[in-house]
Every structure is written in C-alpha cells, then in structure tokens.
Design a protein around this motif. Structure first.
Motif, mmCIF file in Angstrom:
data_model
loop_
_atom_site.group_PDB
_atom_site.id
_atom_site.type_symbol
_atom_site.label_atom_id
_atom_site.label_comp_id
_atom_site.label_asym_id
_atom_site.label_seq_id
_atom_site.Cartn_x
_atom_site.Cartn_y
_atom_site.Cartn_z
ATOM 1 N N UNK A 1 11.259 59.821 107.298
ATOM 2 C CA UNK A 1 12.837 58.873 107.569
ATOM 3 C C UNK A 1 12.826 58.308 109.316
ATOM 4 N N UNK A 2 12.635 57.719 109.861
ATOM 5 C CA UNK A 2 12.902 57.095 111.123
ATOM 6 C C UNK A 2 13.819 56.489 111.863
ATOM 7 N N UNK B 1 3.367 52.012 106.894
ATOM 8 C CA UNK B 1 3.461 53.632 105.728
ATOM 9 C C UNK B 1 5.192 53.824 105.512
ATOM 10 N N UNK B 2 6.028 52.613 105.867
ATOM 11 C CA UNK B 2 7.266 52.806 105.975
ATOM 12 C C UNK B 2 7.900 51.542 105.207
ATOM 13 N N UNK B 3 8.745 51.360 104.807
ATOM 14 C CA UNK B 3 9.969 50.533 105.035
ATOM 15 C C UNK B 3 11.159 50.265 105.571
ATOM 16 N N UNK B 4 11.966 49.599 105.642
ATOM 17 C CA UNK B 4 13.511 48.970 106.365
ATOM 18 C C UNK B 4 14.183 49.480 105.402
ATOM 19 N N UNK B 5 15.311 50.254 105.256
ATOM 20 C CA UNK B 5 16.041 50.939 105.113
ATOM 21 C C UNK B 5 17.310 50.176 105.218
ATOM 22 N N UNK C 1 12.333 54.499 105.884
ATOM 23 C CA UNK C 1 11.704 55.803 105.265
ATOM 24 C C UNK C 1 10.261 55.280 104.286
ATOM 25 N N UNK C 2 10.009 56.852 103.653
ATOM 26 C CA UNK C 2 8.916 55.552 103.054
ATOM 27 C C UNK C 2 9.183 54.997 102.145
#
Length: 98
Positions: free
Chosen positions: A47-48, A75-79, A93-94
C-alpha cells in the motif's frame, strides 16, 4: 507548490523515496534514493499513500518522478483519493486489496 497538512495524519508512515530525511540531510526536502531503488521499495509495498500536485500542473520529468508514476500506474490500483488544500492525497494498493 506548498501544502499545509496535519503532521499526525501521516504518523507511522515512511517516505519510500528518501534515503535521508530533511533533518538528517540538513535540507528542505531530504535526499532521495535512486530511481531503481525507489522502484524496488515501491514494489515491496502492499500500500502506498501519495501526495501529488493538483490536476493541471505539468508533470515532473525527473527520472524518479517518472518511476513513481510508472510503478503506481502499472502495479497498483487507486483505493481512495481526496483533495487537500489544492493538492491530492491518494491511497494506492495492489489490485484487489483496497
């Protein structure tokens, strides 16, 4: 661009881009790791939380900034994302982990 945010809102988070904090480096922004090391750090994170400029401003062309955007996009999706004093705070997050 300068943005004022509540410091405790980020308590417990570490800056993946920094090799030295502003205090340790005696600079305003700190010292960043190489683009290669930054990419590795980001890929090791589930998570970033990213603080970015408001929409409409030109994107930084720096190799580290391009690496950040590429890793997040690939590599990530917007949460969640919210505007704060003109800037944007986005939680990534992934895929499937928001």
């Amino acid at each position: 661009m300068w943005t004022a945010v509540e410091p405790m809102a980020f308590h417990g988070l570490s800056d993946l881009a920094l090799t030295q904090s502003p205090r340790a480096s005696h600079t305003l922004y700190g010292t960043e790791v190489s683009a290669r090391r930054l990419r590795a750090r980001m890929l090791a994170s589930p998570c970033i939380v990213a603080l970015s400029d408001p929409p409409g401003l030109p994107l930084d062309a720096d190799v580290r900034e391009r690496a950040k955007r590429a890793v997040l996009r690939t590599y990530f999706s917007v949460c969640d994302s919210t505007a704060v004093n003109g800037a944007r705070i986005t939680v990534y997050a992934r895929p499937g982990r928001c």
